[in-house]
Write a protein that holds these residues in place. Structure first.
Motif, PDB file in Angstrom:
ATOM      1  N   SER A  69       0.585  -1.159   0.265  1.00  0.00           N
ATOM      2  CA  SER A  69      -0.044  -0.354  -0.347  1.00  0.00           C
ATOM      3  C   SER A  69       0.983   1.079   0.447  1.00  0.00           C
ATOM      4  CB  SER A  69      -1.455   0.301   1.399  1.00  0.00           C
ATOM      5  OG  SER A  69      -0.057   0.729   2.396  1.00  0.00           O
ATOM      6  N   GLN A  70       1.820   0.984   0.390  1.00  0.00           N
ATOM      7  CA  GLN A  70       3.349   2.332   0.262  1.00  0.00           C
ATOM      8  C   GLN A  70       4.498   1.863  -1.042  1.00  0.00           C
ATOM      9  OE1 GLN A  70       2.978   4.411   3.127  1.00  0.00           O
ATOM     10  NE2 GLN A  70       0.701   3.285   3.222  1.00  0.00           N
ATOM     11  N   ALA A  71       3.908   3.530  -2.305  1.00  0.00           N
ATOM     12  CA  ALA A  71       4.270   3.214  -3.735  1.00  0.00           C
ATOM     13  C   ALA A  71       6.260   2.981  -3.001  1.00  0.00           C
ATOM     14  CB  ALA A  71       4.107   4.770  -4.249  1.00  0.00           C
ATOM     15  N   GLU A  72       6.354   3.801  -2.094  1.00  0.00           N
ATOM     16  CA  GLU A  72       7.902   4.354  -2.627  1.00  0.00           C
ATOM     17  C   GLU A  72       8.816   1.993  -1.813  1.00  0.00           C
ATOM     18  OE1 GLU A  72       6.191   4.435   1.821  1.00  0.00           O
ATOM     19  OE2 GLU A  72       6.005   5.840  -0.227  1.00  0.00           O
ATOM     20  N   GLN A  73       8.201   1.462  -0.989  1.00  0.00           N
ATOM     21  CA  GLN A  73       7.872   0.400  -0.953  1.00  0.00           C
ATOM     22  C   GLN A  73       7.614  -0.746  -2.080  1.00  0.00           C
ATOM     23  OE1 GLN A  73       6.571  -1.404   3.135  1.00  0.00           O
ATOM     24  NE2 GLN A  73       6.770   0.518   3.682  1.00  0.00           N
ATOM     25  N   VAL A  74       7.004  -0.770  -3.031  1.00  0.00           N
ATOM     26  CA  VAL A  74       6.614  -1.262  -4.072  1.00  0.00           C
ATOM     27  C   VAL A  74       7.727  -1.069  -4.699  1.00  0.00           C
ATOM     28  CG1 VAL A  74       5.262  -1.483  -6.599  1.00  0.00           C
ATOM     29  CG2 VAL A  74       4.058  -0.712  -3.657  1.00  0.00           C
ATOM     30  N   ASP A  75       7.893   0.520  -5.540  1.00  0.00           N
ATOM     31  CA  ASP A  75       9.763   0.936  -5.302  1.00  0.00           C
ATOM     32  C   ASP A  75      10.707   0.125  -5.907  1.00  0.00           C
ATOM     33  OD1 ASP A  75       8.041   2.764  -7.534  1.00  0.00           O
ATOM     34  OD2 ASP A  75       8.917   4.071  -6.421  1.00  0.00           O
ATOM     35  N   HIS A  76      11.200  -0.619  -3.964  1.00  0.00           N
ATOM     36  CA  HIS A  76      11.596  -0.923  -3.570  1.00  0.00           C
ATOM     37  C   HIS A  76      12.080  -2.703  -4.535  1.00  0.00           C
ATOM     38  CE1 HIS A  76      14.945  -2.310  -0.461  1.00  0.00           C
ATOM     39  NE2 HIS A  76      14.304  -2.774  -0.432  1.00  0.00           N
ATOM     40  N   LEU A  77      11.198  -2.770  -3.721  1.00  0.00           N
ATOM     41  CA  LEU A  77      10.933  -4.158  -3.944  1.00  0.00           C
ATOM     42  C   LEU A  77      11.278  -4.345  -5.388  1.00  0.00           C
ATOM     43  CD1 LEU A  77       9.824  -7.261  -4.534  1.00  0.00           C
ATOM     44  CD2 LEU A  77       7.131  -6.011  -4.692  1.00  0.00           C
ATOM     45  N   PHE A  78      10.985  -3.265  -6.892  1.00  0.00           N
ATOM     46  CA  PHE A  78      11.035  -3.664  -7.867  1.00  0.00           C
ATOM     47  C   PHE A  78      12.587  -3.146  -8.261  1.00  0.00           C
ATOM     48  CE2 PHE A  78       6.410  -4.389  -8.099  1.00  0.00           C
ATOM     49  CZ  PHE A  78       6.395  -5.958  -8.886  1.00  0.00           C
ATOM     50  N   ALA A  79      13.269  -2.685  -7.595  1.00  0.00           N
ATOM     51  CA  ALA A  79      14.417  -2.262  -7.853  1.00  0.00           C
ATOM     52  C   ALA A  79      14.807  -3.133  -6.729  1.00  0.00           C
ATOM     53  CB  ALA A  79      14.765  -0.979  -6.853  1.00  0.00           C
TER      54      ALA A  79
END
Length: 120
Positions: A69-79
């Motif tokens: 639910s946190q966009a920055e954590q999703v960005d981190h996941l895909f990084a």
């Protein structure tokens, strides 16, 4: 039926909600058919268990703590997925959260959290 029908050798799967339940079962199932797995969840102990079962199958797996639910954590996941695997072939988005309350007692914050995790 051909046994190669579900051959996922060399494929990379990202599974959210991978720490327990259906998400964990799907991550392990994909690994059984040859996929390497990026496991994401907020439950770090469950992630460690899932990754352990996948690596025991001879596959590569990573655990990434991620509140989807946190966009920055999703960005981190895909990084992390890009850094370790360089691509994604399969995405299974299987998070779930709930807020148990009578409708009249459910706070707006709880409602928004459930919608953000389960829908958005």
């Amino acid at each position: 039926m051909s046994v190669d029908l579900f051959d996922l050798s060399g494929r990379v799967a990202v599974v959210t909600g991978a720490a327990s339940g259906l998400g964990q079962a799907m991550a392990i199932g994909l690994a059984r058919y040859g996929a390497n797995i990026a496991c994401a969840d907020v439950n770090e102990a469950g992630l460690a268990e899932t990754v352990g079962q996948i690596t025991a199958l001879g596959r590569t797996a990573i655990a990434v703590r991620c509140d989807i639910s946190q966009a920055e954590q999703v960005d981190h996941l895909f990084a992390e997925v890009d850094r370790v695997f360089g691509r994604v072939d399969v995405l299974i988005n299987d998070p779930y959260t709930s807020a148990r309350a009578k409708p009249e007692d459910l706070s707006l914050a709880d409602w928004e959290r459930v919608m953000a995790v389960n829908l958005t």
